[in-house]
Design a protein around this motif. Structure first.
Motif, PDB file in Angstrom:
ATOM      1  N   PHE A 198       0.837  -1.211   0.000  1.00  0.00           N
ATOM      2  CA  PHE A 198       0.000   0.000   0.000  1.00  0.00           C
ATOM      3  C   PHE A 198       0.872   1.261   0.000  1.00  0.00           C
ATOM      4  O   PHE A 198       0.530   2.259  -0.633  1.00  0.00           O
ATOM      5  CB  PHE A 198      -0.918   0.005   1.224  1.00  0.00           C
ATOM      6  N   LEU A 199       1.989   1.212   0.741  1.00  0.00           N
ATOM      7  CA  LEU A 199       2.874   2.376   0.790  1.00  0.00           C
ATOM      8  C   LEU A 199       3.462   2.663  -0.590  1.00  0.00           C
ATOM      9  O   LEU A 199       3.560   3.829  -1.004  1.00  0.00           O
ATOM     10  CB  LEU A 199       3.993   2.127   1.803  1.00  0.00           C
ATOM     11  N   ALA A 200       3.820   1.617  -1.318  1.00  0.00           N
ATOM     12  CA  ALA A 200       4.336   1.804  -2.675  1.00  0.00           C
ATOM     13  C   ALA A 200       3.250   2.342  -3.605  1.00  0.00           C
ATOM     14  O   ALA A 200       3.505   3.226  -4.432  1.00  0.00           O
ATOM     15  CB  ALA A 200       4.879   0.473  -3.206  1.00  0.00           C
ATOM     16  N   LEU A 201       2.035   1.836  -3.448  1.00  0.00           N
ATOM     17  CA  LEU A 201       0.929   2.325  -4.277  1.00  0.00           C
ATOM     18  C   LEU A 201       0.617   3.797  -3.995  1.00  0.00           C
ATOM     19  O   LEU A 201       0.186   4.528  -4.899  1.00  0.00           O
ATOM     20  CB  LEU A 201      -0.323   1.475  -4.034  1.00  0.00           C
ATOM     21  N   ALA A 202       0.829   4.238  -2.749  1.00  0.00           N
ATOM     22  CA  ALA A 202       0.552   5.630  -2.388  1.00  0.00           C
ATOM     23  C   ALA A 202       1.406   6.597  -3.190  1.00  0.00           C
ATOM     24  O   ALA A 202       1.026   7.767  -3.387  1.00  0.00           O
ATOM     25  CB  ALA A 202       0.789   5.840  -0.888  1.00  0.00           C
ATOM     26  N   ALA A 203       2.554   6.134  -3.664  1.00  0.00           N
ATOM     27  CA  ALA A 203       3.430   7.004  -4.448  1.00  0.00           C
ATOM     28  C   ALA A 203       2.795   7.400  -5.778  1.00  0.00           C
ATOM     29  O   ALA A 203       3.100   8.472  -6.318  1.00  0.00           O
ATOM     30  CB  ALA A 203       4.769   6.301  -4.698  1.00  0.00           C
ATOM     31  N   LEU A 204       1.903   6.560  -6.314  1.00  0.00           N
ATOM     32  CA  LEU A 204       1.305   6.860  -7.624  1.00  0.00           C
ATOM     33  C   LEU A 204       0.412   8.094  -7.594  1.00  0.00           C
ATOM     34  O   LEU A 204       0.631   9.038  -8.365  1.00  0.00           O
ATOM     35  CB  LEU A 204       0.546   5.628  -8.130  1.00  0.00           C
ATOM     36  N   PRO A 205      -0.625   8.152  -6.723  1.00  0.00           N
ATOM     37  CA  PRO A 205      -1.420   9.387  -6.679  1.00  0.00           C
ATOM     38  C   PRO A 205      -0.620  10.584  -6.177  1.00  0.00           C
ATOM     39  O   PRO A 205      -0.882  11.720  -6.586  1.00  0.00           O
ATOM     40  CB  PRO A 205      -2.573   9.035  -5.733  1.00  0.00           C
ATOM     41  N   LEU A 206       0.372  10.339  -5.291  1.00  0.00           N
ATOM     42  CA  LEU A 206       1.207  11.437  -4.809  1.00  0.00           C
ATOM     43  C   LEU A 206       2.015  12.039  -5.958  1.00  0.00           C
ATOM     44  O   LEU A 206       2.113  13.276  -6.082  1.00  0.00           O
ATOM     45  CB  LEU A 206       2.135  10.947  -3.698  1.00  0.00           C
ATOM     46  N   LEU A 207       2.586  11.192  -6.802  1.00  0.00           N
ATOM     47  CA  LEU A 207       3.342  11.687  -7.954  1.00  0.00           C
ATOM     48  C   LEU A 207       2.429  12.412  -8.940  1.00  0.00           C
ATOM     49  O   LEU A 207       2.820  13.448  -9.508  1.00  0.00           O
ATOM     50  CB  LEU A 207       4.055  10.524  -8.642  1.00  0.00           C
ATOM     51  N   ALA A 208       1.213  11.888  -9.159  1.00  0.00           N
ATOM     52  CA  ALA A 208       0.263  12.553 -10.059  1.00  0.00           C
ATOM     53  C   ALA A 208      -0.135  13.919  -9.502  1.00  0.00           C
ATOM     54  O   ALA A 208      -0.201  14.913 -10.246  1.00  0.00           O
ATOM     55  CB  ALA A 208      -0.973  11.678 -10.253  1.00  0.00           C
ATOM     56  N   PHE A 209      -0.388  13.991  -8.180  1.00  0.00           N
ATOM     57  CA  PHE A 209      -0.704  15.263  -7.521  1.00  0.00           C
ATOM     58  C   PHE A 209       0.460  16.236  -7.695  1.00  0.00           C
ATOM     59  O   PHE A 209       0.263  17.419  -8.020  1.00  0.00           O
ATOM     60  CB  PHE A 209      -0.984  15.001  -6.046  1.00  0.00           C
ATOM     61  N   THR A 210       1.689  15.735  -7.465  1.00  0.00           N
ATOM     62  CA  THR A 210       2.878  16.582  -7.582  1.00  0.00           C
ATOM     63  C   THR A 210       3.031  17.121  -8.996  1.00  0.00           C
ATOM     64  O   THR A 210       3.329  18.312  -9.200  1.00  0.00           O
ATOM     65  CB  THR A 210       4.135  15.789  -7.186  1.00  0.00           C
ATOM     66  N   TRP A 211       2.816  16.260  -9.989  1.00  0.00           N
ATOM     67  CA  TRP A 211       2.945  16.696 -11.386  1.00  0.00           C
ATOM     68  C   TRP A 211       1.938  17.796 -11.716  1.00  0.00           C
ATOM     69  O   TRP A 211       2.286  18.803 -12.352  1.00  0.00           O
ATOM     70  CB  TRP A 211       2.747  15.491 -12.318  1.00  0.00           C
ATOM     71  N   LEU A 212       0.704  17.628 -11.256  1.00  0.00           N
ATOM     72  CA  LEU A 212      -0.333  18.628 -11.551  1.00  0.00           C
ATOM     73  C   LEU A 212      -0.020  19.966 -10.893  1.00  0.00           C
ATOM     74  O   LEU A 212      -0.123  21.021 -11.539  1.00  0.00           O
ATOM     75  CB  LEU A 212      -1.696  18.114 -11.078  1.00  0.00           C
ATOM     76  N   VAL A 213       0.357  19.944  -9.610  1.00  0.00           N
ATOM     77  CA  VAL A 213       0.612  21.222  -8.933  1.00  0.00           C
ATOM     78  C   VAL A 213       1.889  21.873  -9.450  1.00  0.00           C
ATOM     79  O   VAL A 213       1.986  23.110  -9.489  1.00  0.00           O
ATOM     80  CB  VAL A 213       0.673  21.052  -7.396  1.00  0.00           C
ATOM     81  N   GLN A 214       2.867  21.071  -9.874  1.00  0.00           N
ATOM     82  CA  GLN A 214       4.065  21.665 -10.467  1.00  0.00           C
ATOM     83  C   GLN A 214       3.743  22.336 -11.799  1.00  0.00           C
ATOM     84  O   GLN A 214       4.432  23.266 -12.215  1.00  0.00           O
ATOM     85  CB  GLN A 214       5.145  20.600 -10.659  1.00  0.00           C
ATOM     86  N   LYS A 215       2.676  21.864 -12.465  1.00  0.00           N
ATOM     87  CA  LYS A 215       2.181  22.515 -13.681  1.00  0.00           C
ATOM     88  C   LYS A 215       1.248  23.684 -13.350  1.00  0.00           C
ATOM     89  O   LYS A 215       0.650  24.285 -14.240  1.00  0.00           O
ATOM     90  CB  LYS A 215       1.429  21.500 -14.550  1.00  0.00           C
ATOM     91  N   ARG A 216       1.134  23.982 -12.039  1.00  0.00           N
ATOM     92  CA  ARG A 216       0.286  25.078 -11.519  1.00  0.00           C
ATOM     93  C   ARG A 216      -1.180  24.865 -11.830  1.00  0.00           C
ATOM     94  O   ARG A 216      -1.953  25.802 -12.036  1.00  0.00           O
ATOM     95  CB  ARG A 216       0.748  26.428 -12.059  1.00  0.00           C
ATOM     96  N   ILE A 217      -1.605  23.605 -11.875  1.00  0.00           N
ATOM     97  CA  ILE A 217      -3.018  23.269 -12.045  1.00  0.00           C
ATOM     98  C   ILE A 217      -3.661  23.217 -10.667  1.00  0.00           C
ATOM     99  O   ILE A 217      -3.188  22.507  -9.781  1.00  0.00           O
ATOM    100  CB  ILE A 217      -3.176  21.915 -12.766  1.00  0.00           C
ATOM    101  N   ARG A 218      -4.730  23.967 -10.478  1.00  0.00           N
ATOM    102  CA  ARG A 218      -5.354  24.062  -9.161  1.00  0.00           C
ATOM    103  C   ARG A 218      -6.798  23.560  -9.158  1.00  0.00           C
ATOM    104  O   ARG A 218      -7.562  23.867  -8.231  1.00  0.00           O
ATOM    105  CB  ARG A 218      -5.299  25.497  -8.657  1.00  0.00           C
ATOM    106  N   SER A 219      -7.192  22.793 -10.147  1.00  0.00           N
ATOM    107  CA  SER A 219      -8.571  22.303 -10.261  1.00  0.00           C
ATOM    108  C   SER A 219      -8.857  21.316  -9.130  1.00  0.00           C
ATOM    109  O   SER A 219      -8.249  20.236  -9.065  1.00  0.00           O
ATOM    110  CB  SER A 219      -8.780  21.619 -11.612  1.00  0.00           C
ATOM    111  N   TRP A 220      -9.820  21.640  -8.300  1.00  0.00           N
ATOM    112  CA  TRP A 220     -10.097  20.821  -7.119  1.00  0.00           C
ATOM    113  C   TRP A 220     -10.585  19.421  -7.493  1.00  0.00           C
ATOM    114  O   TRP A 220     -10.301  18.448  -6.795  1.00  0.00           O
ATOM    115  CB  TRP A 220     -11.136  21.519  -6.231  1.00  0.00           C
ATOM    116  N   TYR A 221     -11.328  19.316  -8.619  1.00  0.00           N
ATOM    117  CA  TYR A 221     -11.885  18.021  -8.993  1.00  0.00           C
ATOM    118  C   TYR A 221     -10.797  17.056  -9.473  1.00  0.00           C
ATOM    119  O   TYR A 221     -11.042  15.852  -9.601  1.00  0.00           O
ATOM    120  CB  TYR A 221     -12.961  18.189 -10.076  1.00  0.00           C
ATOM    121  N   LEU A 222      -9.592  17.558  -9.749  1.00  0.00           N
ATOM    122  CA  LEU A 222      -8.458  16.691 -10.051  1.00  0.00           C
ATOM    123  C   LEU A 222      -7.600  16.437  -8.820  1.00  0.00           C
ATOM    124  O   LEU A 222      -7.166  15.305  -8.563  1.00  0.00           O
ATOM    125  CB  LEU A 222      -7.589  17.330 -11.150  1.00  0.00           C
TER     126      LEU A 222
END
Length: 435
Positions: A198-222
Motif C-alpha cells: 500500500f505504501l508503494a501504491l501511495a506514491a502513484l497518486p502522490l506523484l500525479a498530484f505533484t505533477w499537476l501542482v508543479q504545472k500550476r493546475i489548481r482544479s479541485w476536482y483533479l
C-alpha cells in the motif's frame, strides 16, 4: 575600516512577510478560540449525566471495511482531519524556507534550533521521571514534544500583547517545525502493522498530484481525489495517515512559474492553497479533533487524584512546563553565545522567557501521540489527556504573567512604529537600516 555588525537575533523581517504573518496569526487566533470552545464542550459533556452519549458519538463507526476505513468518528478526526492540519503545516514550512524570511540561514537557525531543543529536552524530562516505570509507560516519551500553534496564538490574543512581528514569527515557525518533527516521530516510532505494498501504491497518486501542482493546475476536482487516494493508501499502509498531509503540502510549489511572471508576479500556488485551506484547518478540522479527543471522564476528586499521581501525568506536566522552557530558552541562548549573535535592538531576554513558556502549550499533536502511545483502553491515556490540559494551562498562565508585563512597553512602541511620514503606505520603521 568599519567592523561588521553582529548578527541580530529576532531582527525585523520584511514588510510583506510581516503582513503575511499577521494574516496567519489572525486566522490561527480565531481557530484557537474555537479549539478552546470545543475542548470545554467535550469536557463538560464527558462529565455530565449524559456522558454516555458523548462516548457513543465518539466511538460510532462509519466507512467501508476495505483498507481499514471503517473508523470511529474520533478515528476519522485524528487520522483524517489532522491530515488537513499537517497539509497546511507542510505548506507553511515550505513557504518559509523557499520564499519567506527564513530562506536566510542566519534567520532560520534560531527558530529551528529552539524547536529542536523544545523537542529533545521535554522528551528527556519525561523519560527521566518515568525511567523506572517500565517500557509501557516510556512509550509516551514523545507526548510533550509539540507546541500547539492555535492554542499558543489564542493565548497571545487574550493577553493582547503587541509583540514585535519577529517574535511572533519565531513562535509560529517554532511551532510548525516541532510539529513537523513530531509527525516524523509518529511515522518512525508509532507505525501500525506495516503493509509496504500500500505504501508503494501511495506514491502513484502522490506523484500525479505533484505533477499537476508543479504545472500550476489548481482544479479541485483533479487534486482532491488524488489527495484522498494518497491519504487512503498511506493510512492502509500502517504509516499514520497525517504523514500524507505533510507530503502533499511539500509537493506544492511556492514560487510562480516563469510563464506566469516568476517570483515577483505575486503569491504562488502554496500561498493560494494556504489561504484556501487554513480556515478549514483552523476553523473546522482542529476544533473537531479537539472535540472528539479532549473528552475525558475525570471521575471527580478521586479520579483527578489518580491522574495526578500517575508518573505519566507528572512527566507530561513537568515536560510541558519546565522541559519546553529549558529547551527553547536554552537553545536560543546557546545560539547567541556560540555565534556571537545578539538580540535585536529593543528586545530583552524576558521576551524570550515568555515565548519559551508559551511553547509549553501543547494540545493537538500531544493528544494524538498519547492515543498512539497508550491506546483508548489504557488508564494512562486518560491520565495523559488530563496532564496535557493541565500542563498547557499552567504554561499559558505563566507565559501570560511574563508577557503582560511587556504589553504596555510594546503597545507604546507599536504606536511609534505605525507612523508613515512619507505616505508610501509602508511604516517608516521598515525603511530604517535593519528594518
Amino acid at each position: 575600516m568599519s567592523l561588521p555588525s553582529p548578527r541580530r537575533v529576532f531582527a525585523r523581517g520584511s514588510y510583506s512577510e510581516s503582513v503575511r504573518i499577521s494574516e496567519i496569526l489572525r486566522s490561527e487566533t480565531v481557530g484557537g478560540a474555537l479549539l478552546l470552545a470545543a475542548t470545554v464542550i467535550a469536557l463538560v459533556w464527558a462529565n455530565s449525566p449524559i456522558a454516555e452519549s458523548y462516548f457513543a458519538l465518539r466511538d460510532f463507526k462509519i466507512g467501508p471495511e476495505a483498507w481499514h476505513l471503517n473508523l470511529s468518528l474520533g478515528g476519522w478526526a485524528s487520522d483524517g482531519l489532522l491530515a488537513i492540519f499537517f497539509f497546511v503545516a507542510g505548506l507553511e514550512l515550505k513557504r518559509e524556507f523557499v520564499a519567506g524570511d527564513l530562506r536566510n540561514p542566519a534567520r532560520a537557525v534560531v527558530p529551528i534550533t529552539a524547536a529542536v531543543g523544545g523537542v529533545i529536552v521535554p522528551a528527556l524530562f519525561f523519560v527521566l521521571i518515568n525511567l523506572t516505570a517500565g517500557p509501557e509507560v516510556l512509550k509516551g516519551w514523545a507526548i510533550p514534544t509539540a507546541t500547539d500553534i492555535a492554542f499558543a496564538l489564542a493565548v497571545l490574543a487574550v493577553i493582547s500583547t503587541h509583540l514585535p512581528s519577529a517574535l511572533r514569527t519565531f513562535l509560529l515557525t517554532l511551532a510548525v517545525v516541532d510539529d513537523l518533527i513530531a509527525i516524523a516521530i509518529i511515522a518512525v516510532f508509532y507505525p501500525g502493522e506495516m503493509h509496504f505494498g500500500f505504501l508503494a501504491l501511495a506514491a502513484l497518486p502522490l506523484l500525479a498530484f505533484t505533477w499537476l501542482v508543479q504545472k500550476r493546475i489548481r482544479s479541485w476536482y483533479l487534486l482532491l481525489p488524488l489527495a484522498f487516494a494518497t491519504w487512503t493508501l498511506v493510512h492502509a499502509s500502517g504509516v499514520h495517515a497525517t504523514v500524507a498531509g505533510v507530503l502533499l503540502g511539500f509537493a506544492v510549489p511556492v514560487i510562480r512559474s516563469a510563464k506566469r511572471g516568476g517570483p515577483d508576479a505575486g503569491p504562488g500556488l502554496a500561498e493560494h492553497f494556504e489561504h484556501v485551506v487554513r480556515p478549514v484547518s483552523a476553523g473546522i478540522a482542529v476544533p473537531l479533533f479537539a472535540f472528539f479527543s479532549a473528552g475525558v471522564a475525570l471521575g471527580g476528586v478521586s479520579g483527578l487524584k489518580s491522574a495526578f499521581t500517575d508518573s505519566v501525568a507528572i512527566g507530561i506536566i513537568a515536560a510541558l512546563v519546565l522541559g519546553k522552557f529549558v529547551g527553547v530558552f536554552g537553545a536560543t541562548w546557546l545560539v547567541t553565545k556560540t555565534t556571537k549573535a545578539t538580540l535585536d535592538d529593543g528586545l530583552a531576554w524576558i521576551d524570550v522567557v515568555g515565548l519559551a513558556l508559551l511553547a509549553g502549550v501543547g494540545f493537538t499533536v500531544s493528544l494524538l501521540i498519547s492515543e498512539l502511545s497508550f491506546g483508548d483502553d489504557s488508564p494512562h491515556y486518560s491520565h495523559a489527556k488530563v496532564a496535557i490540559l493541565a500542563g498547557s494551562l499552567v504554561a499559558a498562565l505563566l507565559a501570560a504573567v511574563v508577557l503582560r508585563s511587556r504589553n504596555r512597553h510594546y503597545r507604546k512602541l507599536a504606536e511609534l512604529e505605525s507612523l508613515d511620514d512619507d505616505g508610501d503606505g509602508i511604516p517608516d520603521v521598515f525603511h530604517r537600516p535593519g528594518g
